[in-house]
Structure formats: structure tokens, C-alpha cells
Design a protein around this motif. Structure first.
Motif, PDB file in Angstrom:
ATOM      1  N   MET A   1       0.774  -1.073   0.165  1.00  0.00           N
ATOM      2  CA  MET A   1       0.005  -0.023  -0.002  1.00  0.00           C
ATOM      3  C   MET A   1       0.762   1.270   0.014  1.00  0.00           C
ATOM      4  O   MET A   1       0.767   2.181  -0.612  1.00  0.00           O
ATOM      5  CB  MET A   1      -0.874  -0.142   1.142  1.00  0.00           C
ATOM      6  N   ALA A   2       1.838   1.054   0.972  1.00  0.00           N
ATOM      7  CA  ALA A   2       2.838   2.471   1.033  1.00  0.00           C
ATOM      8  C   ALA A   2       3.520   2.530  -0.371  1.00  0.00           C
ATOM      9  O   ALA A   2       3.564   3.646  -0.938  1.00  0.00           O
ATOM     10  CB  ALA A   2       3.861   2.284   2.283  1.00  0.00           C
ATOM     11  N   ASP A   3       4.038   1.421  -0.897  1.00  0.00           N
ATOM     12  CA  ASP A   3       4.742   1.638  -2.296  1.00  0.00           C
ATOM     13  C   ASP A   3       3.888   2.405  -3.380  1.00  0.00           C
ATOM     14  O   ASP A   3       4.291   3.112  -4.014  1.00  0.00           O
ATOM     15  CB  ASP A   3       5.151   0.085  -2.734  1.00  0.00           C
ATOM     16  N   THR A   4       2.433   1.911  -3.441  1.00  0.00           N
ATOM     17  CA  THR A   4       1.623   2.181  -4.308  1.00  0.00           C
ATOM     18  C   THR A   4       1.408   3.725  -4.241  1.00  0.00           C
ATOM     19  O   THR A   4       1.316   4.503  -5.152  1.00  0.00           O
ATOM     20  CB  THR A   4       0.290   1.289  -4.440  1.00  0.00           C
ATOM     21  N   ILE A   5       1.121   4.210  -3.046  1.00  0.00           N
ATOM     22  CA  ILE A   5       0.672   5.589  -2.914  1.00  0.00           C
ATOM     23  C   ILE A   5       1.938   6.362  -3.041  1.00  0.00           C
ATOM     24  O   ILE A   5       1.910   7.424  -3.819  1.00  0.00           O
ATOM     25  CB  ILE A   5       0.161   5.667  -1.424  1.00  0.00           C
ATOM     26  N   ASN A   6       3.030   6.151  -2.520  1.00  0.00           N
ATOM     27  CA  ASN A   6       4.345   6.860  -2.723  1.00  0.00           C
ATOM     28  C   ASN A   6       4.478   7.020  -3.998  1.00  0.00           C
ATOM     29  O   ASN A   6       4.961   7.989  -4.729  1.00  0.00           O
ATOM     30  CB  ASN A   6       5.381   6.249  -2.008  1.00  0.00           C
ATOM     31  N   SER A   7       4.409   5.941  -4.893  1.00  0.00           N
ATOM     32  CA  SER A   7       4.896   6.097  -6.304  1.00  0.00           C
ATOM     33  C   SER A   7       4.048   6.970  -7.215  1.00  0.00           C
ATOM     34  O   SER A   7       4.355   7.302  -8.379  1.00  0.00           O
ATOM     35  CB  SER A   7       4.724   4.495  -6.783  1.00  0.00           C
ATOM     36  N   ASN A   8       2.840   7.455  -6.485  1.00  0.00           N
ATOM     37  CA  ASN A   8       1.863   8.302  -7.489  1.00  0.00           C
ATOM     38  C   ASN A   8       1.950   9.651  -6.757  1.00  0.00           C
ATOM     39  O   ASN A   8       1.272  10.361  -7.400  1.00  0.00           O
ATOM     40  CB  ASN A   8       0.711   7.764  -7.475  1.00  0.00           C
ATOM     41  N   CYS A   9       2.701   9.976  -5.943  1.00  0.00           N
ATOM     42  CA  CYS A   9       2.415  11.137  -5.347  1.00  0.00           C
ATOM     43  C   CYS A   9       3.300  12.487  -6.042  1.00  0.00           C
ATOM     44  O   CYS A   9       2.877  13.586  -5.705  1.00  0.00           O
ATOM     45  CB  CYS A   9       3.393  11.131  -3.941  1.00  0.00           C
ATOM     46  N   ASN A  10       4.034  12.093  -6.912  1.00  0.00           N
ATOM     47  CA  ASN A  10       4.658  13.122  -7.844  1.00  0.00           C
ATOM     48  C   ASN A  10       3.849  13.476  -9.338  1.00  0.00           C
ATOM     49  O   ASN A  10       4.275  14.434  -9.723  1.00  0.00           O
ATOM     50  CB  ASN A  10       6.061  12.683  -8.355  1.00  0.00           C
ATOM     51  N   ASN A  11       2.734  12.788  -9.186  1.00  0.00           N
ATOM     52  CA  ASN A  11       1.736  13.473 -10.398  1.00  0.00           C
ATOM     53  C   ASN A  11       1.547  14.956 -10.172  1.00  0.00           C
ATOM     54  O   ASN A  11       1.213  15.366  -9.025  1.00  0.00           O
ATOM     55  CB  ASN A  11       0.384  12.379 -10.499  1.00  0.00           C
ATOM     56  N   GLU A  12       1.587  15.879 -11.123  1.00  0.00           N
ATOM     57  CA  GLU A  12       1.575  17.035 -10.998  1.00  0.00           C
ATOM     58  C   GLU A  12       0.202  17.589 -10.716  1.00  0.00           C
ATOM     59  O   GLU A  12      -0.191  18.723  -9.851  1.00  0.00           O
ATOM     60  CB  GLU A  12       1.957  17.755 -12.177  1.00  0.00           C
ATOM     61  N   LYS A  13      -0.784  16.851 -10.867  1.00  0.00           N
ATOM     62  CA  LYS A  13      -2.195  17.113 -10.651  1.00  0.00           C
ATOM     63  C   LYS A  13      -2.763  16.304  -9.316  1.00  0.00           C
ATOM     64  O   LYS A  13      -4.165  16.695  -8.978  1.00  0.00           O
ATOM     65  CB  LYS A  13      -3.329  16.908 -11.687  1.00  0.00           C
ATOM     66  N   LEU A  14      -1.879  15.626  -8.610  1.00  0.00           N
ATOM     67  CA  LEU A  14      -2.188  15.017  -7.437  1.00  0.00           C
ATOM     68  C   LEU A  14      -1.935  15.971  -6.377  1.00  0.00           C
ATOM     69  O   LEU A  14      -1.033  16.620  -6.231  1.00  0.00           O
ATOM     70  CB  LEU A  14      -1.515  13.776  -7.062  1.00  0.00           C
ATOM     71  N   ALA A  15      -3.043  16.498  -5.678  1.00  0.00           N
ATOM     72  CA  ALA A  15      -3.118  17.617  -4.753  1.00  0.00           C
ATOM     73  C   ALA A  15      -2.914  17.455  -3.474  1.00  0.00           C
ATOM     74  O   ALA A  15      -2.628  18.277  -2.447  1.00  0.00           O
ATOM     75  CB  ALA A  15      -4.274  18.457  -4.795  1.00  0.00           C
ATOM     76  N   GLY A  16      -3.349  15.990  -2.849  1.00  0.00           N
ATOM     77  CA  GLY A  16      -3.371  15.417  -1.522  1.00  0.00           C
ATOM     78  C   GLY A  16      -3.348  14.066  -1.530  1.00  0.00           C
ATOM     79  O   GLY A  16      -3.593  13.451  -2.453  1.00  0.00           O
ATOM     80  N   ILE A  17      -3.643  13.819  -0.075  1.00  0.00           N
ATOM     81  CA  ILE A  17      -3.926  12.145   0.242  1.00  0.00           C
ATOM     82  C   ILE A  17      -5.314  12.303   0.758  1.00  0.00           C
ATOM     83  O   ILE A  17      -5.444  12.859   1.786  1.00  0.00           O
ATOM     84  CB  ILE A  17      -2.862  11.783   1.336  1.00  0.00           C
ATOM     85  N   GLY A  18      -6.009  11.143   0.542  1.00  0.00           N
ATOM     86  CA  GLY A  18      -7.353  11.286   1.041  1.00  0.00           C
ATOM     87  C   GLY A  18      -8.359  10.525   0.013  1.00  0.00           C
ATOM     88  O   GLY A  18      -7.975  10.334  -1.001  1.00  0.00           O
ATOM     89  N   GLU A  19      -9.534   9.990   0.456  1.00  0.00           N
ATOM     90  CA  GLU A  19      -9.855  10.737   1.620  1.00  0.00           C
ATOM     91  C   GLU A  19      -9.460   9.549   2.946  1.00  0.00           C
ATOM     92  O   GLU A  19      -9.818   8.224   2.848  1.00  0.00           O
ATOM     93  CB  GLU A  19     -11.387  10.956   2.025  1.00  0.00           C
ATOM     94  N   ILE A  20      -8.966   9.813   4.242  1.00  0.00           N
ATOM     95  CA  ILE A  20      -8.547   8.980   5.112  1.00  0.00           C
ATOM     96  C   ILE A  20      -9.117   9.351   6.437  1.00  0.00           C
ATOM     97  O   ILE A  20      -9.720  10.491   6.550  1.00  0.00           O
ATOM     98  CB  ILE A  20      -6.812   9.028   5.104  1.00  0.00           C
TER      99      ILE A  20
END
Length: 275
Positions: free
Chosen positions: A89-108
Motif C-alpha cells: 500500500m505504501a509503495d503504491t501511494i508513494n509512487s503516485n505522489c509526484n503526479n503534477e495534478k495530485l493535490a493531496g492524500i485522502g480521503e483518510i
């Protein structure tokens, strides 16, 4: 003047669950056209499970005014732990965090409304995602229901964390506990419901520089559309109710909440400034 819908779900399967028998056109293009026509210029499309990620990226990439988050909703925590390891789970989320239109993490967050039997699983997933958000300097969209004390206790462990309590319907103490941690408070169509007097009483006490507005579409359509599928275009009705409760105008609510959105979700602002 324009509005920002700070929390909605444009995913096809979420709308299809609610709109199977409706004659309304709920394609992404139709939803966005209706929103733009009433002044809802920007939309934050919120993720709830890892399977959403590809669709979230695709929708944002195809529509200039749409940004997105990725995350695992607390009600999805147990299923995700059955399907994935915490490291996966961590690897999947981390690997997508640099997308330029990804603004945050949620909903959590945490939801004890239905049961507390999976409380520990929810906390594991919540803390995992808070770790990731902190690592990347990303704001979080928090869903908390009947879990106020535990939500604040976990957030207090993340000094400097930024985020928003979405679809706020909690207590006054919870609202001001979140504000003390530097969080924003977002109100949905719930504030227009006749029986939501507690929420209505809290709205006017929230500092204008910490206020956000959302639809949580396709859920919780505001009056006068209660019972229908919600959509970003309906945001203007929630904003009008907030303005009335605060003794101000929709224009001022639009200005304040839009500015607040870009202050919190700074990657969205950076992207817009480049365009």
C-alpha cells in the motif's frame, strides 16, 4: 467570481450506484459542463481506494479544472489489509505522489459509526497514510465519524500536518480541536438540511480563512435537490446557505473558500499558475 468544489467523487462506479435509474446525463463531461456553467471552476476529485488511482489520474489529465487525491477510505481499510501488505500500500501511494495534478492524500481517517470491530485496522491505514502525506508535504482530506477523540489524537502526532475535516458534521469541540491543529473545516450539503441545526450553529463560528465548501458528490445533495444524485453544480446552493448563516454574500464565500483551497492544496495553485 468562481467556486471550488473541494471534495467530490467523479468516479464512474460511484455515480452509477446512485444513478442507475436516472434519465440525467452523469458523464464526466456533462457533470463538468453543468458545474462550469454556474461558476464552479475547479474540482478536487477524491480517492477512496487503490483501485481508483488510474481513473483519478486519467480524469485530471483530461480536464484542466480537475485535481485529485489518492487514498484509502477508513471503511475500505479492512478489505485493503486482506488484499495488500502495508508495504505494498505504501509503495503504491508513494509512487503516485509526484503526479503534477495530485493535490493531496485522502480521503483518510476513522469511522466508528457502523462498528468499532475494525478500529485497529482503520488506525493502521490512517497512520500509514499520514506518514506518507507528511513525507511528501501533502495535505490530507480527513473523514471522521463518531471517532473525534481518536482522530485528533492521531493528528496530534504529526506536527505541521495540513489538511481539512471534510463534510463536517461533528461537535464544536472537534471543530475547534481541528482548527487548533491548523486544519480547515469543509461544509457540504448537510448544512442545508432542516435537521442539521448543530452544524448550522457552528458554521458562522469558523474563521473565514479556514472555511471550505464541498459537495461530496454524488452523495448528500443539498436542498432543494435532496434525494437526487449530488453533483458539483449544486455547490452554489450550499455556498448560499453558508453565506446566509454567516451574514454575508455568496460572492464573499466564493472568494474566501477558493483562496483557502489554493492555500491548502498548494500543488493545485502551482499547476494553475503555470497554465
Amino acid at each position: 467570481m468562481f467556486f471550488v468544489d473541494s471534495h467530490c467523487h467523479l468516479n464512474v462506479k460511484k455515480f452509477s450506484k446512485i444513478t442507475e435509474t436516472s434519465q440525467e446525463n452523469y458523464s464526466i463531461e456533462s457533470l463538468l459542463t453543468r458545474a462550469y456553467n454556474v461558476g464552479v471552476k475547479y474540482i478536487l476529485n477524491i480517492g477512496t481506494e487503490l483501485a481508483d488511482i488510474g481513473e483519478m489520474h486519467s480524469i485530471s489529465a483530461s480536464h484542466a479544472g480537475v485535481f485529485h487525491t489518492i487514498g484509502i477510505h477508513p471503511l475500505e481499510a479492512q478489505r485493503h489489509l486482506q488484499q495488500y501488505s502495508l508495504q505494498d500500500m505504501a509503495d503504491t501511494i508513494n509512487s503516485n505522489c509526484n503526479n503534477e495534478k495530485l493535490a493531496g492524500i485522502g480521503e483518510i481517517g476513522l469511522v466508528y459509526y457502523y462498528t468499532r470491530e475494525n478500529e485497529q485496522e482503520q488506525k493502521k491505514i490512517f497512520e500509514l497514510q499520514m506518514d506518507i502525506a507528511t513525507k511528501h508535504g501533502l495535505p490530507v482530506a480527513i473523514h471522521s465519524r463518531e471517532a473525534e477523540a481518536d482522530t485528533l489524537a492521531i493528528l496530534q502526532n504529526y506536527s505541521g500536518a495540513r489538511g481539512v475535516m471534510h463534510c463536517f458534521s461533528g461537535s464544536r469541540d472537534f471543530a475547534f480541536g481541528a482548527l487548533d491543529l491548523g486544519f480547515y473545516i469543509s461544509f457540504s450539503g448537510v448544512v442545508t438540511f432542516k435537521n442539521s441545526t448543530r452544524v448550522q450553529e457552528i458554521v458562522s463560528d469558523i474563521p473565514s480563512h479556514r472555511l471550505l465548501v464541498e459537495t461530496d458528490a454524488p452523495f448528500l445533495a443539498p436542498n432543494p435537490f435532496r434525494g437526487k444524485a449530488n453533483e458539483p453544480a449544486f455547490l452554489v446552493h450550499t455556498a448560499k446557505k453558508i453565506a446566509d448563516l454567516c451574514g454575508t454574500t455568496s460572492e464573499k464565500i466564493a472568494h474566501a473558500t477558493s483562496q483557502n483551497f489554493f492555500n491548502l492544496f498548494s500543488k493545485a495553485k502551482i499547476f494553475c499558475d503555470k497554465e
